[in-house]
Design a protein around this motif. Structure first.
Motif, short mmCIF file in Angstrom:
data_model
loop_
_atom_site.label_atom_id
_atom_site.label_comp_id
_atom_site.label_asym_id
_atom_site.label_seq_id
_atom_site.Cartn_x
_atom_site.Cartn_y
_atom_site.Cartn_z
N VAL A 1 58.24 -69.23 -39.58
CA VAL A 1 56.87 -69.42 -39.10
C VAL A 1 56.24 -70.62 -39.84
O VAL A 1 55.57 -71.45 -39.22
N CYS A 2 56.47 -70.72 -41.13
CA CYS A 2 55.93 -71.84 -41.91
C CYS A 2 56.44 -73.18 -41.39
O CYS A 2 55.66 -74.12 -41.22
N TYR A 3 57.74 -73.29 -41.14
CA TYR A 3 58.29 -74.54 -40.60
C TYR A 3 57.62 -74.87 -39.26
O TYR A 3 57.21 -76.00 -39.02
N TYR A 4 57.50 -73.87 -38.40
CA TYR A 4 56.90 -74.07 -37.08
C TYR A 4 55.45 -74.56 -37.21
O TYR A 4 55.06 -75.55 -36.60
N LEU A 5 54.65 -73.85 -38.02
CA LEU A 5 53.23 -74.19 -38.14
C LEU A 5 53.02 -75.51 -38.87
O LEU A 5 52.09 -76.25 -38.56
N GLN A 6 53.86 -75.81 -39.86
CA GLN A 6 53.75 -77.10 -40.56
C GLN A 6 53.93 -78.24 -39.56
O GLN A 6 53.23 -79.24 -39.63
N ILE B 1 53.93 -63.71 -44.81
CA ILE B 1 54.66 -62.59 -45.40
C ILE B 1 55.48 -61.91 -44.30
O ILE B 1 54.98 -61.71 -43.19
N CYS B 2 56.72 -61.53 -44.64
CA CYS B 2 57.51 -60.69 -43.74
C CYS B 2 58.30 -59.71 -44.61
O CYS B 2 57.94 -59.47 -45.76
N ARG B 3 59.37 -59.16 -44.07
CA ARG B 3 60.12 -58.16 -44.83
C ARG B 3 60.87 -58.79 -45.99
O ARG B 3 60.83 -58.30 -47.10
N SER B 4 61.58 -59.91 -45.72
CA SER B 4 62.42 -60.50 -46.76
C SER B 4 62.05 -61.94 -47.12
O SER B 4 62.52 -62.46 -48.12
N LEU C 1 46.09 -64.38 -46.10
CA LEU C 1 47.43 -63.77 -46.01
C LEU C 1 47.70 -63.36 -44.56
O LEU C 1 46.85 -62.74 -43.93
N ILE C 2 48.89 -63.70 -44.07
CA ILE C 2 49.26 -63.31 -42.72
C ILE C 2 50.64 -62.66 -42.76
O ILE C 2 51.61 -63.24 -43.24
N ASP C 3 50.70 -61.43 -42.24
CA ASP C 3 51.95 -60.67 -42.17
C ASP C 3 52.51 -60.86 -40.77
O ASP C 3 51.83 -60.56 -39.78
N VAL C 4 53.74 -61.37 -40.67
CA VAL C 4 54.33 -61.66 -39.36
C VAL C 4 55.36 -60.61 -38.93
O VAL C 4 56.10 -60.81 -37.97
N ARG C 5 55.39 -59.48 -39.62
CA ARG C 5 56.34 -58.42 -39.25
C ARG C 5 55.91 -57.73 -37.96
O ARG C 5 54.79 -57.88 -37.50
N VAL D 1 58.30 -65.68 -50.84
CA VAL D 1 59.74 -65.38 -50.90
C VAL D 1 59.95 -63.97 -51.43
O VAL D 1 59.20 -63.48 -52.26
N GLY D 2 60.99 -63.33 -50.89
CA GLY D 2 61.27 -61.95 -51.31
C GLY D 2 60.62 -60.95 -50.39
O GLY D 2 61.07 -59.81 -50.28
N GLY D 3 59.53 -61.36 -49.73
CA GLY D 3 58.86 -60.51 -48.76
C GLY D 3 58.43 -59.16 -49.31
O GLY D 3 58.35 -58.94 -50.52
N MET D 4 58.19 -58.26 -48.38
CA MET D 4 57.72 -56.92 -48.76
C MET D 4 58.80 -56.11 -49.46
O MET D 4 58.50 -55.14 -50.15
N LEU D 5 60.07 -56.53 -49.34
CA LEU D 5 61.15 -55.85 -50.07
C LEU D 5 60.92 -55.96 -51.58
O LEU D 5 61.26 -55.05 -52.33
N GLU D 6 60.34 -57.09 -52.01
CA GLU D 6 60.12 -57.31 -53.45
C GLU D 6 58.68 -57.08 -53.88
O GLU D 6 58.37 -57.20 -55.06
N TRP D 7 57.80 -56.78 -52.95
CA TRP D 7 56.38 -56.59 -53.27
C TRP D 7 56.19 -55.31 -54.07
O TRP D 7 56.58 -54.24 -53.64
#
Length: 106
Positions: free
Chosen positions: A77-82, A67-70, A26-30, A92-98
């Motif tokens: 980041v996923c598009y870039y790293l892919q 993972i990020c906020r939303s 798991l990587i948090d990019v916030r 999806v939903g990020g930490m707002l929905e966690w």
């Protein structure tokens, strides 16, 4: 060339996998101030802006859940790293929905 779709996982799916004891990357990019409000236990923190210079910390053989906020920054980041050959999943939903456990990083 079409950009390959990013794999996604909901917060509930991630919670379920963690509850089963699955070993996930798991990587948090916030940003630091967002992370200070709580992270998913066991997450690695790499702010989005530092991803390019810290890619050497990632193993192209492993799949990472970002993972990020939303879910918007982690998707970028996923598009870039892919494009760089990494295996990525966007929460999806990020930490707002966690709704799972959180810990305050030291």
């Amino acid at each position: 060339m079409l950009e390959q779709e990013v794999k996604i996982m909901t917060t509930a799916e991630l919670q379920e996998k963690l509850a089963k004891g699955e070993n996930l990357e798991l990587i948090d990019v916030r940003e630091d101030e967002e992370v200070a409000q709580g992270v998913i236990p066991g997450v690695k923190h790499i702010p989005m802006g530092q991803i390019p210079e810290r890619m050497s910390e990632l193993d192209p053989e492993k799949e990472y859940i970002f993972i990020c906020r939303s879910g918007r920054r982690s998707e970028n980041v996923c598009y870039y790293l892919q494009d760089q050959g990494y295996k990525c999943v966007n929460m999806v939903g990020g930490m707002l929905e966690w709704e799972g456990d959180r810990e305050i990083p030291s």
